[in-house]
Design an enzyme around this catalytic site. Sequence first.
Site, PDB file in Angstrom:
ATOM      1  N   SER A 130      26.234  -5.709 -15.057  1.00  0.00           N
ATOM      2  CA  SER A 130      25.917  -6.508 -13.863  1.00  0.00           C
ATOM      3  C   SER A 130      26.712  -7.809 -13.935  1.00  0.00           C
ATOM      4  O   SER A 130      27.161  -8.202 -15.029  1.00  0.00           O
ATOM      5  CB  SER A 130      24.420  -6.834 -13.881  1.00  0.00           C
ATOM      6  OG  SER A 130      24.096  -7.793 -12.898  1.00  0.00           O
ATOM      7  N   TYR A 143      16.336 -10.444 -17.193  1.00  0.00           N
ATOM      8  CA  TYR A 143      17.318  -9.403 -16.855  1.00  0.00           C
ATOM      9  C   TYR A 143      18.686  -9.770 -17.419  1.00  0.00           C
ATOM     10  O   TYR A 143      19.352  -8.937 -18.057  1.00  0.00           O
ATOM     11  CB  TYR A 143      17.366  -9.266 -15.336  1.00  0.00           C
ATOM     12  CG  TYR A 143      18.368  -8.281 -14.784  1.00  0.00           C
ATOM     13  CD1 TYR A 143      18.166  -6.909 -14.909  1.00  0.00           C
ATOM     14  CD2 TYR A 143      19.504  -8.718 -14.092  1.00  0.00           C
ATOM     15  CE1 TYR A 143      19.069  -6.002 -14.360  1.00  0.00           C
ATOM     16  CE2 TYR A 143      20.412  -7.815 -13.552  1.00  0.00           C
ATOM     17  CZ  TYR A 143      20.204  -6.458 -13.687  1.00  0.00           C
ATOM     18  OH  TYR A 143      21.100  -5.568 -13.143  1.00  0.00           O
ATOM     19  N   LYS A 147      21.220  -7.821 -20.069  1.00  0.00           N
ATOM     20  CA  LYS A 147      22.571  -7.379 -19.732  1.00  0.00           C
ATOM     21  C   LYS A 147      23.623  -8.052 -20.633  1.00  0.00           C
ATOM     22  O   LYS A 147      24.664  -7.455 -20.914  1.00  0.00           O
ATOM     23  CB  LYS A 147      22.861  -7.627 -18.248  1.00  0.00           C
ATOM     24  CG  LYS A 147      22.019  -6.745 -17.288  1.00  0.00           C
ATOM     25  CD  LYS A 147      22.306  -5.246 -17.441  1.00  0.00           C
ATOM     26  CE  LYS A 147      21.738  -4.428 -16.278  1.00  0.00           C
ATOM     27  NZ  LYS A 147      21.982  -2.976 -16.440  1.00  0.00           N
ATOM     28  N   THR A 176      20.758  -0.888  -2.957  1.00  0.00           N
ATOM     29  CA  THR A 176      19.920   0.159  -3.567  1.00  0.00           C
ATOM     30  C   THR A 176      18.458  -0.280  -3.493  1.00  0.00           C
ATOM     31  O   THR A 176      18.151  -1.418  -3.133  1.00  0.00           O
ATOM     32  CB  THR A 176      20.258   0.369  -5.062  1.00  0.00           C
ATOM     33  OG1 THR A 176      19.824  -0.799  -5.784  1.00  0.00           O
ATOM     34  CG2 THR A 176      21.736   0.593  -5.308  1.00  0.00           C
TER      35      THR A 176
HETATM   36  N1  LIG Z   1      21.478  -2.799  -7.267  1.00  0.00           N
HETATM   37  C1  LIG Z   1      22.159  -3.864  -7.687  1.00  0.00           C
HETATM   38  O1  LIG Z   1      22.335  -4.872  -6.967  1.00  0.00           O
HETATM   39  C2  LIG Z   1      22.771  -3.857  -9.061  1.00  0.00           C
HETATM   40  C3  LIG Z   1      23.738  -4.841  -9.341  1.00  0.00           C
HETATM   41  C4  LIG Z   1      24.307  -4.865 -10.614  1.00  0.00           C
HETATM   42  C5  LIG Z   1      23.933  -3.949 -11.563  1.00  0.00           C
HETATM   43  N2  LIG Z   1      22.979  -3.012 -11.267  1.00  0.00           N
HETATM   44  C6  LIG Z   1      22.619  -2.065 -12.319  1.00  0.00           C
HETATM   45  O2  LIG Z   1      22.932  -0.767 -11.856  1.00  0.00           O
HETATM   46  C7  LIG Z   1      22.076   0.185 -12.491  1.00  0.00           C
HETATM   47  C8  LIG Z   1      21.462   1.061 -11.416  1.00  0.00           C
HETATM   48  O3  LIG Z   1      20.691   0.255 -10.552  1.00  0.00           O
HETATM   49  P1  LIG Z   1      20.246   0.715  -9.088  1.00  0.00           P
HETATM   50  O4  LIG Z   1      20.378  -0.461  -8.210  1.00  0.00           O
HETATM   51  O5  LIG Z   1      20.907   2.004  -8.759  1.00  0.00           O
HETATM   52  O6  LIG Z   1      18.668   0.925  -9.360  1.00  0.00           O
HETATM   53  P2  LIG Z   1      17.590   1.902  -8.700  1.00  0.00           P
HETATM   54  O7  LIG Z   1      18.021   2.323  -7.341  1.00  0.00           O
HETATM   55  O8  LIG Z   1      16.281   1.212  -8.878  1.00  0.00           O
HETATM   56  O9  LIG Z   1      17.658   3.178  -9.656  1.00  0.00           O
HETATM   57  C9  LIG Z   1      17.291   3.026 -11.005  1.00  0.00           C
HETATM   58  C10 LIG Z   1      17.445   4.346 -11.725  1.00  0.00           C
HETATM   59  O10 LIG Z   1      17.029   4.134 -13.080  1.00  0.00           O
HETATM   60  C11 LIG Z   1      16.137   5.179 -13.454  1.00  0.00           C
HETATM   61  N3  LIG Z   1      15.183   4.711 -14.455  1.00  0.00           N
HETATM   62  C12 LIG Z   1      14.519   3.530 -14.482  1.00  0.00           C
HETATM   63  N4  LIG Z   1      13.700   3.484 -15.557  1.00  0.00           N
HETATM   64  C13 LIG Z   1      13.863   4.659 -16.226  1.00  0.00           C
HETATM   65  C14 LIG Z   1      13.297   5.217 -17.395  1.00  0.00           C
HETATM   66  N5  LIG Z   1      12.365   4.564 -18.124  1.00  0.00           N
HETATM   67  N6  LIG Z   1      13.702   6.445 -17.770  1.00  0.00           N
HETATM   68  C15 LIG Z   1      14.606   7.132 -17.047  1.00  0.00           C
HETATM   69  N7  LIG Z   1      15.188   6.664 -15.938  1.00  0.00           N
HETATM   70  C16 LIG Z   1      14.811   5.440 -15.516  1.00  0.00           C
HETATM   71  C17 LIG Z   1      15.438   5.561 -12.153  1.00  0.00           C
HETATM   72  O11 LIG Z   1      14.967   6.879 -12.267  1.00  0.00           O
HETATM   73  P3  LIG Z   1      13.530   7.375 -11.681  1.00  0.00           P
HETATM   74  O12 LIG Z   1      12.949   6.255 -10.918  1.00  0.00           O
HETATM   75  O13 LIG Z   1      13.859   8.590 -10.887  1.00  0.00           O
HETATM   76  O14 LIG Z   1      12.793   7.722 -12.884  1.00  0.00           O
HETATM   77  C18 LIG Z   1      16.585   5.439 -11.144  1.00  0.00           C
HETATM   78  O15 LIG Z   1      17.337   6.631 -11.118  1.00  0.00           O
HETATM   79  C19 LIG Z   1      21.063  -0.626 -13.297  1.00  0.00           C
HETATM   80  O16 LIG Z   1      21.459  -0.640 -14.639  1.00  0.00           O
HETATM   81  C20 LIG Z   1      21.164  -2.013 -12.690  1.00  0.00           C
HETATM   82  O17 LIG Z   1      20.805  -3.007 -13.618  1.00  0.00           O
HETATM   83  C21 LIG Z   1      22.401  -2.936 -10.040  1.00  0.00           C
END
Ligand SMILES: NC(=O)c1ccc[n+]([C@@H]2O[C@H](COP(=O)([O-])OP(=O)(O)OC[C@H]3O[C@@H](n4cnc5c(N)ncnc54)[C@H](OP(=O)(O)O)[C@@H]3O)[C@@H](O)[C@H]2O)c1
Length: 225
Positions: A130, A143, A147, A176
């Site tokens: 991130s 968070y 990271k 997301t």
């Molecule tokens: N969205 C942003 O703005 C953003 C920006 C920078 C970085 N990121 C990073 O990108 C990555 C993905 O984020 P996203 O925005 O796509 O999030 P999201 O839509 O909330 O999806 C999170 C995913 O993580 C899985 N997950 C969470 N806890 C888990 C656990 N204990 N065991 C197995 N799976 C688990 C969830 O699976 P289930 O719920 O199906 O179990 C889901 O598939 C993360 O690492 C986040 O920190 C996001």
Amino acid sequence: MGAMPLALVTGASKGIGAAIARALAPTHQLLLGGRDADALATFAKELPDAKPLAVDLTDPDAVATAVAGIDALDVLVHSAGVAPLGRIEDADREAWQRNFDVNVLAVVELTRLLLPALRAASGNVVLINSGAGYNARPGWAPYAASKFALRAFGDALRAEESSLRVTSVHPGRTDTAMQERIIAGEGREYRASDFLRPESVAQAVLSAVTAGDDAHVTEVSIRPR
Ligand SMILES: NC(=O)c1ccc[n+]([C@@H]2O[C@H](COP(=O)([O-])OP(=O)(O)OC[C@H]3O[C@@H](n4cnc5c(N)ncnc54)[C@H](OP(=O)(O)O)[C@@H]3O)[C@@H](O)[C@H]2O)c1
């Protein structure tokens, strides 16, 4: 024609992980990580060659069982993550614990278990980090600290495992479910067009894992325009 390379994508049930799975699907066999087995099975049917790998990544015994049969792995993408936020005066131990359990310790353990399979394929490890892996802003300490730790893990993994390629991907705010929760917590109106599309992050991941053998994409930073 030989079998397509095998990729395991955690967090593939939604958001950035689902977009990465779609981007890799034409050229990779896929294992789709997440907790909801039914949702993953439905998603797997949309893709040419994908299987669900339903497991809670914070349960080390369940994770060890789930990956026991994997002997060679070309691509491991860690996209599963959580983002409980809060100012230092407010964030309780549970908020810090959740961030570190999912964003750091689950990544460390899954990588460790799969190291022999990754070495066997001279594979790629992609860590979805991130902008918060570089900058700790007010209200983001639990968070951001997780990271920063993930970035340190990636740097050490790259230095220790010379046969692997380790790519740290640092997206800004992305459209997301996680971002919807963050914006709701900030009490602001959600406008998807303000944010990166998950497909744009996925494109960067695809580019890193398909780079020529001579090239090692170590870090990628992506911001919304
Ligand atoms: N969205 C942003 O703005 C953003 C920006 C920078 C970085 N990121 C990073 O990108 C990555 C993905 O984020 P996203 O925005 O796509 O999030 P999201 O839509 O909330 O999806 C999170 C995913 O993580 C899985 N997950 C969470 N806890 C888990 C656990 N204990 N065991 C197995 N799976 C688990 C969830 O699976 P289930 O719920 O199906 O179990 C889901 O598939 C993360 O690492 C986040 O920190 C996001």
